[in-house]
Design an enzyme around this catalytic site. Structure first.
Site, mmCIF file in Angstrom:
data_model
loop_
_atom_site.group_PDB
_atom_site.id
_atom_site.type_symbol
_atom_site.label_atom_id
_atom_site.label_comp_id
_atom_site.label_asym_id
_atom_site.label_seq_id
_atom_site.Cartn_x
_atom_site.Cartn_y
_atom_site.Cartn_z
ATOM 1 N N HIS A 76 -8.545 -5.651 0.584
ATOM 2 C CA HIS A 76 -7.251 -6.141 0.084
ATOM 3 C C HIS A 76 -7.482 -6.879 -1.232
ATOM 4 O O HIS A 76 -8.212 -7.880 -1.251
ATOM 5 C CB HIS A 76 -6.646 -7.104 1.116
ATOM 6 C CG HIS A 76 -5.220 -7.433 0.844
ATOM 7 N ND1 HIS A 76 -4.710 -7.582 -0.427
ATOM 8 C CD2 HIS A 76 -4.176 -7.647 1.674
ATOM 9 C CE1 HIS A 76 -3.422 -7.861 -0.359
ATOM 10 N NE2 HIS A 76 -3.072 -7.910 0.914
ATOM 11 N N TYR A 135 -1.554 -3.554 0.839
ATOM 12 C CA TYR A 135 -2.795 -3.391 1.614
ATOM 13 C C TYR A 135 -2.690 -3.935 3.037
ATOM 14 O O TYR A 135 -3.142 -3.281 3.979
ATOM 15 C CB TYR A 135 -3.987 -3.977 0.843
ATOM 16 C CG TYR A 135 -4.389 -3.081 -0.319
ATOM 17 C CD1 TYR A 135 -3.567 -2.961 -1.443
ATOM 18 C CD2 TYR A 135 -5.539 -2.318 -0.293
ATOM 19 C CE1 TYR A 135 -3.897 -2.115 -2.499
ATOM 20 C CE2 TYR A 135 -5.885 -1.475 -1.349
ATOM 21 C CZ TYR A 135 -5.062 -1.376 -2.443
ATOM 22 O OH TYR A 135 -5.385 -0.540 -3.479
ATOM 23 N N HIS A 177 -7.772 7.441 -0.368
ATOM 24 C CA HIS A 177 -9.162 7.008 -0.179
ATOM 25 C C HIS A 177 -9.638 7.233 1.259
ATOM 26 O O HIS A 177 -10.449 6.466 1.785
ATOM 27 C CB HIS A 177 -9.346 5.528 -0.538
ATOM 28 C CG HIS A 177 -9.044 5.201 -1.964
ATOM 29 N ND1 HIS A 177 -10.007 5.139 -2.945
ATOM 30 C CD2 HIS A 177 -7.881 4.906 -2.595
ATOM 31 C CE1 HIS A 177 -9.457 4.823 -4.102
ATOM 32 N NE2 HIS A 177 -8.158 4.677 -3.934
ATOM 33 N N ASN A 207 -12.029 0.933 -8.857
ATOM 34 C CA ASN A 207 -12.257 2.372 -9.007
ATOM 35 C C ASN A 207 -13.395 2.611 -9.986
ATOM 36 O O ASN A 207 -13.847 1.682 -10.658
ATOM 37 C CB ASN A 207 -10.993 3.062 -9.552
ATOM 38 C CG ASN A 207 -9.946 3.321 -8.466
ATOM 39 O OD1 ASN A 207 -10.250 3.296 -7.281
ATOM 40 N ND2 ASN A 207 -8.726 3.560 -8.882
HETATM 41 FE FE1 HDE Z 1 -5.215 1.295 -3.754
HETATM 42 N N1 HDE Z 1 -4.635 1.556 -1.848
HETATM 43 N N2 HDE Z 1 -3.295 1.158 -4.314
HETATM 44 N N3 HDE Z 1 -5.761 1.226 -5.711
HETATM 45 N N4 HDE Z 1 -7.112 1.482 -3.242
HETATM 46 C C1 HDE Z 1 -5.442 1.773 -0.798
HETATM 47 O O1 HDE Z 1 -5.291 0.678 1.257
HETATM 48 C C2 HDE Z 1 -2.256 0.937 -3.495
HETATM 49 C C3 HDE Z 1 -4.927 1.107 -6.774
HETATM 50 C C4 HDE Z 1 -8.201 1.353 -4.051
HETATM 51 O O2 HDE Z 1 -12.412 1.970 0.665
HETATM 52 C C5 HDE Z 1 -4.730 1.726 0.514
HETATM 53 O O3 HDE Z 1 -6.729 0.369 2.962
HETATM 54 C C6 HDE Z 1 -1.056 0.727 -4.253
HETATM 55 C C7 HDE Z 1 -5.664 0.762 -7.956
HETATM 56 C C8 HDE Z 1 -9.408 1.585 -3.304
HETATM 57 O O4 HDE Z 1 -10.960 1.173 2.097
HETATM 58 C C9 HDE Z 1 -3.293 1.422 0.122
HETATM 59 C C10 HDE Z 1 -1.409 0.843 -5.563
HETATM 60 C C11 HDE Z 1 -6.968 0.707 -7.565
HETATM 61 C C12 HDE Z 1 -8.978 1.852 -2.008
HETATM 62 C C13 HDE Z 1 -3.391 1.311 -1.377
HETATM 63 C C14 HDE Z 1 -2.817 1.109 -5.594
HETATM 64 C C15 HDE Z 1 -7.014 1.004 -6.163
HETATM 65 C C16 HDE Z 1 -7.558 1.771 -2.005
HETATM 66 C C17 HDE Z 1 -4.925 2.924 1.381
HETATM 67 C C18 HDE Z 1 -0.527 0.752 -6.774
HETATM 68 C C19 HDE Z 1 -8.190 0.413 -8.418
HETATM 69 C C20 HDE Z 1 -9.848 2.208 -0.830
HETATM 70 C C21 HDE Z 1 -5.867 2.499 2.484
HETATM 71 C C22 HDE Z 1 -0.020 -0.508 -6.993
HETATM 72 C C23 HDE Z 1 -8.182 -0.897 -8.990
HETATM 73 C C24 HDE Z 1 -10.448 0.994 -0.188
HETATM 74 C C25 HDE Z 1 -6.036 1.094 2.293
HETATM 75 C C26 HDE Z 1 -11.345 1.409 0.951
HETATM 76 C C27 HDE Z 1 -6.767 1.954 -0.866
HETATM 77 C C28 HDE Z 1 -2.334 0.973 -2.119
HETATM 78 C C29 HDE Z 1 -3.514 1.328 -6.786
HETATM 79 C C30 HDE Z 1 -8.246 1.037 -5.446
HETATM 80 C C31 HDE Z 1 -2.253 2.402 0.597
HETATM 81 C C32 HDE Z 1 0.307 0.450 -3.692
HETATM 82 C C33 HDE Z 1 -5.091 0.487 -9.343
HETATM 83 C C34 HDE Z 1 -10.831 1.559 -3.826
HETATM 84 O O5 HDE Z 1 -2.857 0.225 0.669
#
Ligand code: HDE
Length: 684
Positions: A338, A361, A74, A147
């Site tokens: 988060h 997060y 993202h 999402n």
């Molecule tokens: Fe994320 N995800 N994600 N994700 N995610 C990140 O956090 C993670 C997942 C989502 O505009 C990271 O700040 C894991 C689902 C959005 O700043 C990180 C898993 C959904 C955004 C991270 C998921 C999301 C992130 C990278 C599996 C939809 C951007 C930068 C368990 C419900 C937020 C950050 C923004 C961002 C980890 C799965 C949505 C790496 C470990 C499911 C919208 O922490």
């Protein structure tokens, strides 16, 4: 007032005095006014630069440290401020104040994003879009980090690093950027078949949205709402865009990547600047605790939707985005979401994907900011007071006062002390958990294909064609025949028709077995069944000297009255003159714009187009036609369409009566795209 308070107030007064008096004057970061900002201090005009030039040193050092790590996923995103207004109290379900009190307006900050691409990548690639909302409630921040697709690729967070490694550019070449059409992604898919459902969504038009303003949002996971009595319900969160859910076509999305890599942020900024505030209704699907096992899927499984026909979405409020960011770094980059940022009344479920996110997060923010104090930067700060015994760390902003930084204590009368439940203290839902420690997955999570087929069954013929083409494009790009075949064989479990058609397109072996006995469909999943409106649609109006001034004004005024945004295109900027003496100021030329930047084209022409003008106009019109866009024509424009054999096609509107034409054309614009056309050369 204590001495300390008086000192602080004095300092603030001084700061204020200076800031008004010296406004506009450049200073160093220590406050010294700067007298020279173009020439560094040197020993003689042609001599070496001197280290004692503190302004030069400070300026360069700051610049050298201006980058922070981009988000691991993202990275490419854009944001806006707004507010959330509740329609009706949800107190039967939740004790969260912002979901109980309809008199409250809650400030929000939303960041939309792509997932795979780096920070500078194009915005219209085929990808999932992030839809993350920070609610600054009076009881603390609640982050709905969702999402635009309601399910996820994997069921357990432990697989997330593998998924992301697979979709990111391949490590030995660093290619491709922001794209899933490469071997490692599809190798992951074929060997981790829980991805089937989400891959169907990712290959659908959902993954190439027309605008951030025209996407649904989903919390994805099952959460809990808990009321003041401590009773819980399972909940899934939805955002429903008031303008409807609409997409680009693939050829258009790819061209936009080159013509305007910032297309989505530009669209958002412009809409807000024009007062066309994007709106999304917050919806909830609610399931009683006792109904947890009533469904033919596990409600904790993040690869499953709760079909809206079975569990209706109740719309409980509206979010309106009203203000653009002032500074992209300070707001869009520094915002830290988060999914674990919840307020009382909202709790988690045991979805293993959600549980893992609760760890990831904070960890990633510490990596990005190099400090655990990221919650103190303005965009992340709660609007309610916050205090505890945390101290120190890189870049601490708060000047904590007093001797005591521990609990329990007697020296500060045990302040700050935990709040009771009645005082608003967060009490975790007391779910009974009783099990063996085990590294396994529940049997109820093992059906990976039924809902993928449900999605396929719910698509219109056009949507099915687009999905088939998307699979054929992505798999057609692979180098490994083995991976191609594995994917074909996997998706035969979703639909034999789909897998067979794709196999044929990419020269793979048609699947030998497979097929699905799922016949159910969910109309709510098809974009064809959503809202259609003319509002905020951009129409490119092609005009040349010698147009009929009054006629053009009549059409433009009517289109504007319908909420449409006409913009004039010609061969040159400046003014074009009508036969009746009227003048039209041109907004874009054939060089500075492109049909892909518009939702529709209105061909008007004039009375003296050159051959070059005619060629350029033709290109615009034919490209828009091939992208199924509405085309309107009056006057000379009608002749152009006739010369191209386009009149009479779906969504092509011509006319002599300007009022009637404008009305009919506005309807065609509202319909978004007109699929019922003979397009001979375009793959969409
Ligand atoms: Fe994320 N995800 N994600 N994700 N995610 C990140 O956090 C993670 C997942 C989502 O505009 C990271 O700040 C894991 C689902 C959005 O700043 C990180 C898993 C959904 C955004 C991270 C998921 C999301 C992130 C990278 C599996 C939809 C951007 C930068 C368990 C419900 C937020 C950050 C923004 C961002 C980890 C799965 C949505 C790496 C470990 C499911 C919208 O922490």
């Amino acid at each position: 007032m204590s001495d300390e308070h008086q000192k602080q107030n004095k300092k603030e007064e001084q700061l204020e005095k200076h800031s008004t008096k010296d406004e506009g004057k450049m200073t160093t970061n220590q406050g010294q006014k700067v007298s020279e900002d173009e020439f560094s201090l040197k020993a003689g005009e042609r001599g070496p630069t001197l280290m004692e030039d503190f302004h030069f040193r400070e300026k360069m050092t700051h610049f050298d440290h201006e980058r922070i790590p981009e988000r691991a996923v993202h990275a490419r995103g854009f944001s806006a401020h707004g507010e959330f207004q509740l329609y009706e109290s949800m107190e039967d379900y939740t004790d969260a104040d912002f979901l109980k009190d309809t008199s409250k307006t809650t400030p929000v900050f939303v960041r939309f994003s792509t997932v795979a691409g780096s920070k500078g990548s194009s915005e219209t690639v085929r990808d999932v879009r992030g839809f993350a909302t920070k609610f600054y409630t009076d009881e603390g921040n609640f982050d709905l980090v969702g999402n635009n697709i309601p399910v996820f690729f994997i069921q357990d967070a432990i697989k997330f690093p593998d998924l992301v490694h697979a979709v990111k550019p391949e490590p030995h070449t660093g290619m491709p950027q922001g794209a899933s059409a490469h071997d490692t992604f599809w190798d992951f898919v074929a060997n981790n078949q829980e991805s089937a459902h989400m891959v169907m969504w990712a290959m659908s038009d959902r993954a190439i949205p027309r605008s951030f303003r025209m996407m649904e949002g989903f919390g994805v996971h099952t959460f809990r709402l808990v009321n003041a009595k401590g009773e819980a319900h399972f909940v899934k969160f939805h955002w429903k865009p008031v303008l409807g859910t609409h997409s680009l076509v693939w050829d258009e999305a790819q061209k936009l990547s080159g013509k305007d890599a910032d297309f989505h942020r530009g669209d958002l900024i412009e809409a807000i600047d024009n007062g066309n505030y994007p709106e999304y209704e917050l919806g909830v699907q609610i399931i009683k605790e006792e109904d947890e096992f009533m469904f033919d899927f596990d409600i904790l499984d993040p690869t499953k939707v709760w079909p809206e026909e079975d569990v209706p979405v109740k719309k409980i409020g509206k979010m309106t985005l009203t203000r653009n960011v002032d500074n992209v770094f300070a707001e869009n980059e520094q915002v830290a979401f988060h999914p674990g940022n919840v307020v009382k009344g909202i709790d988690f479920s045991n979805d293993p994907l959600l549980q893992g996110r609760l760890f990831s997060y904070t960890d990633t923010q510490i990596n990005r900011f190099g400090s655990a104090n990221f919650h103190e930067v303005p965009i992340n700060k709660p609007v309610c007071p916050f205090h505890n015994n945390q101290r120190d760390g890189f870049m601490r902003q708060t000047i904590s006062k007093g001797q005591v930084s521990y609990h329990k204590n007697s020296l500060a009368d045990n302040q700050p002390e935990p709040a009771t439940e009645e005082e608003g203290g967060y009490v975790h839902y007391q779910e009974k958990v009783d099990g063996r420690k085990i590294q396994a997955r529940s049997e109820s999570f093992k059906d990976h294909f039924s809902q993928a087929t449900l999605f396929w069954n719910s698509m219109s013929d056009v949507e099915k064609d687009h999905i088939t083409n998307a699979f054929s494009f992505e798999l057609g790009k692979l180098e490994s025949g083995s991976v191609q075949q594995q994917v074909i064989d996997m998706f035969a479990n979703v639909s034999l028709d789909l897998a067979t058609a794709v196999a044929e397109n990419i020269g793979a072996r048609a699947p030998q077995s497979g097929g699905s006995d799922v016949t159910k469909s969910s109309p709510a999943l098809s974009q064809e069944n959503m809202t259609y409106k003319p509002d905020t649609r951009k129409v490119g109006v092609i005009v040349d000297d010698g147009f009929k001034g009054e006629d053009l004004m009549t059409v433009i005024n009517e289109l504007k009255a319908q909420g449409i945004q006409p913009e004039l295109i010609s061969d040159k900027l400046g003014v074009k003159k009508a036969v009746d003496g009227a003048e039209a100021e041109i907004d874009h030329t054939f060089l500075t714009s492109e049909s892909v930047l518009f939702d529709a084209i209105y061909a008007v022409g004039g009375d003296n187009e050159s051959k070059d003008f005619y060629k350029a106009a033709n290109y615009f019109i034919n490209e828009a036609f091939s992208h199924f866009k509405p085309i309107g024509a009056t006057h000379e424009g009608v002749t152009w369409l006739q010369n191209n054999n386009l009149t009479g096609s779906a969504g092509v509107v011509t006319g002599d009566d300007m009022q009637a034409f404008a009305k009919e054309f506005a309807e065609a614009v509202a319909a978004h795209r007109h699929w019922d056309r003979e397009i001979v050369y375009q793959v969409v």
